[in-house]
Design a protein around this motif. Structure first.
Motif, PDB file in Angstrom:
ATOM      1  N   SER A   1     -14.938  -6.648  29.852  1.00 54.16           N
ATOM      2  CA  SER A   1     -16.884  -6.412  29.415  1.00 54.16           C
ATOM      3  C   SER A   1     -16.737  -5.519  28.478  1.00 54.16           C
ATOM      4  N   PHE A   2     -15.772  -5.426  27.274  1.00 51.75           N
ATOM      5  CA  PHE A   2     -16.048  -5.179  26.185  1.00 51.75           C
ATOM      6  C   PHE A   2     -15.615  -5.346  24.805  1.00 51.75           C
ATOM      7  N   ARG A   3     -16.915  -5.914  23.621  1.00 55.03           N
ATOM      8  CA  ARG A   3     -16.068  -6.691  22.818  1.00 55.03           C
ATOM      9  C   ARG A   3     -16.656  -5.764  21.528  1.00 55.03           C
ATOM     10  N   VAL A   4     -16.387  -6.078  20.448  1.00 55.07           N
ATOM     11  CA  VAL A   4     -16.146  -5.530  19.122  1.00 55.07           C
ATOM     12  C   VAL A   4     -16.557  -6.683  18.375  1.00 55.07           C
ATOM     13  N   LEU A   5     -18.011  -6.508  18.104  1.00 57.12           N
ATOM     14  CA  LEU A   5     -18.335  -7.744  17.153  1.00 57.12           C
ATOM     15  C   LEU A   5     -19.154  -7.961  15.738  1.00 57.12           C
ATOM     16  N   SER A   6     -17.873  -6.785  15.182  1.00 59.04           N
ATOM     17  CA  SER A   6     -17.956  -5.831  13.727  1.00 59.04           C
ATOM     18  C   SER A   6     -17.577  -4.630  13.573  1.00 59.04           C
ATOM     19  N   ASN A   7     -17.432  -4.220  12.894  1.00 58.15           N
ATOM     20  CA  ASN A   7     -16.624  -2.689  12.267  1.00 58.15           C
ATOM     21  C   ASN A   7     -17.862  -1.462  12.338  1.00 58.15           C
ATOM     22  N   SER A   8     -19.116  -1.937  12.724  1.00 55.41           N
ATOM     23  CA  SER A   8     -20.380  -0.556  12.739  1.00 55.41           C
ATOM     24  C   SER A   8     -21.789  -1.486  13.719  1.00 55.41           C
ATOM     25  N   ARG A   9     -20.881  -2.463  15.130  1.00 54.05           N
ATOM     26  CA  ARG A   9     -21.455  -3.216  15.973  1.00 54.05           C
ATOM     27  C   ARG A   9     -20.337  -3.524  16.903  1.00 54.05           C
ATOM     28  N   ILE A  10     -20.996  -3.233  18.228  1.00 53.63           N
ATOM     29  CA  ILE A  10     -20.201  -3.239  19.401  1.00 53.63           C
ATOM     30  C   ILE A  10     -21.450  -4.365  20.439  1.00 53.63           C
ATOM     31  N   ALA A  11     -20.665  -4.492  21.849  1.00 53.56           N
ATOM     32  CA  ALA A  11     -21.669  -5.168  22.733  1.00 53.56           C
ATOM     33  C   ALA A  11     -20.679  -4.914  23.825  1.00 53.56           C
ATOM     34  N   TRP A  12     -21.312  -4.386  25.249  1.00 53.11           N
ATOM     35  CA  TRP A  12     -21.281  -4.122  26.288  1.00 53.11           C
ATOM     36  C   TRP A  12     -21.623  -5.262  27.737  1.00 53.11           C
ATOM     37  N   LEU A  13     -21.122  -5.777  28.582  1.00 58.85           N
ATOM     38  CA  LEU A  13     -21.667  -6.511  29.595  1.00 58.85           C
ATOM     39  C   LEU A  13     -21.597  -5.958  30.856  1.00 58.85           C
ATOM     40  N   ASN A  14     -22.936  -5.609  30.619  1.00 57.09           N
ATOM     41  CA  ASN A  14     -23.419  -4.770  32.444  1.00 57.09           C
ATOM     42  C   ASN A  14     -23.017  -5.256  34.061  1.00 57.09           C
TER      43      ASN A  14
END
Length: 183
Positions: free
Chosen positions: A42-55
């Motif tokens: 459920s966790f993704r690194v999108l860039s060096n300054s942005r992440i997303a996680w699926l809830n």
């Protein structure tokens, strides 16, 4: 010893990719502090300054309620094997619901999980490490399938009913807007 950075380095991105659990901390100015363990893929690194996680659907929805009032979020990873390390990501989070314009792009970055209810899009403003030398060793035995099995059995209609009954308010009475924003 601990260090601070403005963004994630490749070294810490690789560390994150190897972790099976992370912890999310949120609070409003006057609510209880919520700390939630998260797992699954459920966790993704999108860039060096942005992440997303699926809830995914759970017994509460504190992070969503808090972030909609106060967008600060802290995410923590601990090394339970290998060299000791605690990695904290501090940032500003946005709740992305199914009706949000960003939903398709962000949700599409994950393998769909049963019960997915929102994605958190987090802009990192501080990365902090600390030693982690007191964190014990733990061995990963596998993911629990109980939540996925439960959500699959509930189905879409059952999940919406569960959101209506259990996920519309935080424990402090802060609205989550889960039903209205997920169509």
């Amino acid at each position: 010893m601990g260090q601070q950075f403005k963004e994630l380095s490749d070294k810490y991105i690789q560390f994150i990719k190897g972790q099976k659990i992370f912890f999310v901390g949120t609070a409003t100015a006057d609510s209880r502090v919520n700390i939630s363990p998260k797992g699954m893929d459920s966790f993704r690194v999108l860039s060096n300054s942005r992440i997303a996680w699926l809830n995914v659907t759970g017994s509460g929805n504190e992070s969503s309620a808090h972030v909609q009032q106060n967008p600060r979020m802290t995410i923590m990873f601990c090394a339970f094997d290998g060299p000791p390390l605690i990695l904290r990501l501090y940032g500003t989070a946005k709740v992305v619901h199914r009706t949000s314009p960003e939903w398709d792009d962000l949700f599409g970055r994950f393998v769909p999980l049963p019960g997915a209810r929102q994605v958190f899009d987090v802009r990192i403003d501080l990365v902090q490490t600390s030693c982690g030398m007191a964190v014990p060793y733990f061995s990963y035995a596998g993911d629990r399938e109980l939540l996925s099995d439960w959500a699959t059995k509930k189905g879409d209609d059952g999940l919406k009913q569960y959101w209506e009954e259990k996920n519309q308010m935080s424990i402090d009475g802060i609205p989550t807007h889960i039903v209205a924003k997920n169509g």
